[in-house]
Design a protein around this motif. Sequence first.
Motif, PDB file in Angstrom:
ATOM      1  N   UNK A  66     -89.999  96.171 -17.302  1.00  0.00           N
ATOM      2  CA  UNK A  66     -90.069  96.775 -15.969  1.00  0.00           C
ATOM      3  C   UNK A  66     -88.675  97.120 -15.447  1.00  0.00           C
ATOM      4  N   UNK A  67     -87.717  96.244 -15.676  1.00  0.00           N
ATOM      5  CA  UNK A  67     -86.361  96.503 -15.202  1.00  0.00           C
ATOM      6  C   UNK A  67     -85.676  97.588 -16.025  1.00  0.00           C
ATOM      7  N   UNK A  68     -85.816  97.515 -17.319  1.00  0.00           N
ATOM      8  CA  UNK A  68     -85.130  98.453 -18.220  1.00  0.00           C
ATOM      9  C   UNK A  68     -85.673  99.866 -18.101  1.00  0.00           C
ATOM     10  N   UNK A  69     -86.987 100.005 -17.953  1.00  0.00           N
ATOM     11  CA  UNK A  69     -87.642 101.311 -18.052  1.00  0.00           C
ATOM     12  C   UNK A  69     -88.149 101.818 -16.709  1.00  0.00           C
ATOM     13  N   UNK A  70     -87.617 101.297 -15.621  1.00  0.00           N
ATOM     14  CA  UNK A  70     -88.078 101.709 -14.287  1.00  0.00           C
ATOM     15  C   UNK A  70     -87.969 103.220 -14.118  1.00  0.00           C
ATOM     16  N   UNK A  71     -89.012 103.811 -13.563  1.00  0.00           N
ATOM     17  CA  UNK A  71     -89.087 105.249 -13.235  1.00  0.00           C
ATOM     18  C   UNK A  71     -89.092 106.147 -14.482  1.00  0.00           C
ATOM     19  N   UNK A  72     -89.424 105.609 -15.640  1.00  0.00           N
ATOM     20  CA  UNK A  72     -89.433 106.408 -16.867  1.00  0.00           C
ATOM     21  C   UNK A  72     -90.842 106.712 -17.376  1.00  0.00           C
ATOM     22  N   UNK A  73     -91.868 106.245 -16.651  1.00  0.00           N
ATOM     23  CA  UNK A  73     -93.227 106.624 -17.004  1.00  0.00           C
ATOM     24  C   UNK A  73     -93.952 105.687 -17.932  1.00  0.00           C
ATOM     25  N   UNK A  74     -93.474 104.443 -18.100  1.00  0.00           N
ATOM     26  CA  UNK A  74     -94.108 103.485 -19.004  1.00  0.00           C
ATOM     27  C   UNK A  74     -94.930 102.414 -18.278  1.00  0.00           C
ATOM     28  N   UNK A  75     -94.585 102.122 -17.053  1.00  0.00           N
ATOM     29  CA  UNK A  75     -95.097 100.946 -16.351  1.00  0.00           C
ATOM     30  C   UNK A  75     -96.626 100.938 -16.243  1.00  0.00           C
ATOM     31  N   UNK A  76     -97.234 102.037 -15.819  1.00  0.00           N
ATOM     32  CA  UNK A  76     -98.687 102.074 -15.644  1.00  0.00           C
ATOM     33  C   UNK A  76     -99.390 101.742 -16.950  1.00  0.00           C
ATOM     34  N   UNK A  77     -98.948 102.321 -18.037  1.00  0.00           N
ATOM     35  CA  UNK A  77     -99.618 102.154 -19.321  1.00  0.00           C
ATOM     36  C   UNK A  77     -99.423 100.745 -19.856  1.00  0.00           C
ATOM     37  N   UNK A  78     -98.276 100.145 -19.555  1.00  0.00           N
ATOM     38  CA  UNK A  78     -98.079  98.742 -19.910  1.00  0.00           C
ATOM     39  C   UNK A  78     -99.066  97.858 -19.159  1.00  0.00           C
ATOM     40  N   UNK A  79     -99.206  98.076 -17.857  1.00  0.00           N
ATOM     41  CA  UNK A  79    -100.127  97.254 -17.063  1.00  0.00           C
ATOM     42  C   UNK A  79    -101.555  97.384 -17.566  1.00  0.00           C
ATOM     43  N   UNK A  80    -101.971  98.591 -17.911  1.00  0.00           N
ATOM     44  CA  UNK A  80    -103.335  98.810 -18.386  1.00  0.00           C
ATOM     45  C   UNK A  80    -103.556  98.087 -19.709  1.00  0.00           C
ATOM     46  N   UNK A  81    -102.638  98.239 -20.667  1.00  0.00           N
ATOM     47  CA  UNK A  81    -102.864  97.630 -21.985  1.00  0.00           C
ATOM     48  C   UNK A  81    -102.743  96.111 -21.942  1.00  0.00           C
ATOM     49  N   UNK A  82    -101.950  95.583 -21.002  1.00  0.00           N
ATOM     50  CA  UNK A  82    -101.839  94.139 -20.858  1.00  0.00           C
ATOM     51  C   UNK A  82    -102.975  93.538 -20.036  1.00  0.00           C
ATOM     52  N   UNK A  83    -103.773  94.367 -19.386  1.00  0.00           N
ATOM     53  CA  UNK A  83    -104.795  93.852 -18.490  1.00  0.00           C
ATOM     54  C   UNK A  83    -104.226  93.375 -17.175  1.00  0.00           C
ATOM     55  N   UNK A  84    -103.073  93.916 -16.784  1.00  0.00           N
ATOM     56  CA  UNK A  84    -102.389  93.497 -15.559  1.00  0.00           C
ATOM     57  C   UNK A  84    -102.570  94.514 -14.433  1.00  0.00           C
ATOM     58  N   UNK A  85    -103.704  95.176 -14.378  1.00  0.00           N
ATOM     59  CA  UNK A  85    -103.879  96.240 -13.387  1.00  0.00           C
ATOM     60  C   UNK A  85    -103.926  95.711 -11.954  1.00  0.00           C
ATOM     61  N   UNK A  86    -104.147  94.410 -11.762  1.00  0.00           N
ATOM     62  CA  UNK A  86    -104.117  93.859 -10.406  1.00  0.00           C
ATOM     63  C   UNK A  86    -102.727  94.020  -9.789  1.00  0.00           C
ATOM     64  N   UNK A  87    -101.694  94.173 -10.621  1.00  0.00           N
ATOM     65  CA  UNK A  87    -100.338  94.357 -10.119  1.00  0.00           C
ATOM     66  C   UNK A  87    -100.114  95.760  -9.566  1.00  0.00           C
ATOM     67  N   UNK A  88    -101.026  96.676  -9.849  1.00  0.00           N
ATOM     68  CA  UNK A  88    -100.834  98.065  -9.434  1.00  0.00           C
ATOM     69  C   UNK A  88    -101.196  98.302  -7.968  1.00  0.00           C
ATOM     70  N   UNK A  89    -101.623  97.253  -7.281  1.00  0.00           N
ATOM     71  CA  UNK A  89    -101.813  97.350  -5.845  1.00  0.00           C
ATOM     72  C   UNK A  89    -103.250  97.469  -5.408  1.00  0.00           C
ATOM     73  N   UNK A  90    -103.508  97.320  -4.111  1.00  0.00           N
ATOM     74  CA  UNK A  90    -104.878  97.279  -3.588  1.00  0.00           C
ATOM     75  C   UNK A  90    -105.621  98.603  -3.679  1.00  0.00           C
TER      76      UNK A  90
END
Length: 528
Positions: free
Chosen positions: A472-496
């Motif tokens: 998250x720190x290294x790749x901020x604003x580069x278009x990877x974060x959403x897809x990481x959250x989805x594949x990790x099952x961490x979509x609750x972090x994407x907000x309400x």
Amino acid sequence: MKNRIYKIAIVLFSLFTFLGCSSDFLELEPTGKLASEEYLTTEKEAFDALIGLYDRMQVNNNNQEDWSSVFLTRVLLSDDSNAGGGSATDQQKFQEIDDYTQRADNAAVQNVWKGYYKAINMANNIIDNVPPELASAETIIAEAKFVRAYNYFELVTLFGSIPLRLENPKTEADNHVAKSSVEAIYAQIELDLTAAVASLPLKSAYSAAYKFRASKGTAQALLGKAQLFQKKYAEAATNFAAVISSEEYDLEDNYGEIYDGVAKAGKEVVFEILYSSESGNNWDTWDGTGESNYMTQLMGIRGDHSFNNLDVALGKEYINGWGMNVPTREIGELLEASAANGDVRGPASVISGTDFSAAGGYINSPEAAAIYTGDNKDYEGPGTFNWGDYEGYLRLKYTCDTLETGKPAFETNWQFPVKVIRYADVLLMAAEAYLESSQADKALTEINKVRVRAGLSNLSSVSLQNIKDERRLELAFEGHRFFDCVRWGDTSELGPKFTAGKNELLPIPQIEIDLNNELSQADQNPGY
């Protein structure tokens, strides 16, 4: 540099025919038409078609049909960025994507879909029609297979099950193709990338002018990524290890130079989409299909008296942009907290509004207007901005540094590349693949390489959470974060605003369902 229109008279599918694209940033001009059965019979014609394929990816990430952009779509899906802009209705298609309210008729979603399939159409044409007896045929076909695999990987991660088109239509009936399963799409991606790995040269084999082209390491990195997304950790680790052991890549010494001309096609680049600051565009020639990265202007720190004195506050000659892609408070605070521990990525990526003002910047917000009592002659009322999306931080990555543009109009000649795969990304994906395949010692080695470059201390042990935090720190604003959250099952972090079971995927464009006889409304993704 000249811009010429390059056309192919082949129907992509029921709705979309192939459109023009400009010459490449390297003054390589794919000219002529591909309507003739005799086309692609010479080395020059095959090479021109290949350059047109790379051009297509330029356009997809740029101002594609009324400011649609693959890059901005990917970024705004994450919890790192808000849409911003001039108001809550500026570029409504992106506001919807940011808020997870996009529908099947969203123009940006439709153009993302269309752009990817256009690239696939071009790749199919090269794969099917370049004569194998040409001296360059093996490499050119391998590059086309890489590009086809890349575009299918993007499609499957954004849309899930999709039509798999490996041949261009020859009859009207061929335009109608049913969806293939996610597993079948990934199987084809792996087939194409395996073939590309076998035939592509190393990056070092390309001359300086051609290092934008896909190499063996590019295909190995994407193959490893596709396997990582499928949880094939041991296979992914093998491919990432091949990239690392090739010694073709390394981390840039200065993290802050990754996004400027210093590192263009540099040692950290595994694959990037390049643009030029030498196109000579002005407001009359600014049509979104040239070699300049127009999205830089759209995403620059907002003008209209919203954020003022950029050059004073940021210590460089900056100009204002139009304010899309605004950091969320969460990523701003994470980067700021890490910077307090010596992390160089924080000050290279964001600046807080507090620090901006303290350094001589002026934020002309409604709140500032309400308390304004002085006689500042530069005051012209509150800035025109989507203040609801401003959460106290300004983005410095991909911001309008005038060193990265050219005349006659700075606003229309940005050269910032789109970093598709960086070596740091490969190291972190390798760390994850190693960790998940019971090779924690190797995972620790790779994550620490990234941390040391960032100015942080080595970890003594590594967990999956360490890797998640580092990505998250290294790749901020580069278009990877959403897809990481989805594949990790961490979509609750994407907000309400994120709806589980729906927003993991974008909707299949309604117009595709309407015009493709092999699709029905039952084929639409859940929730749309």
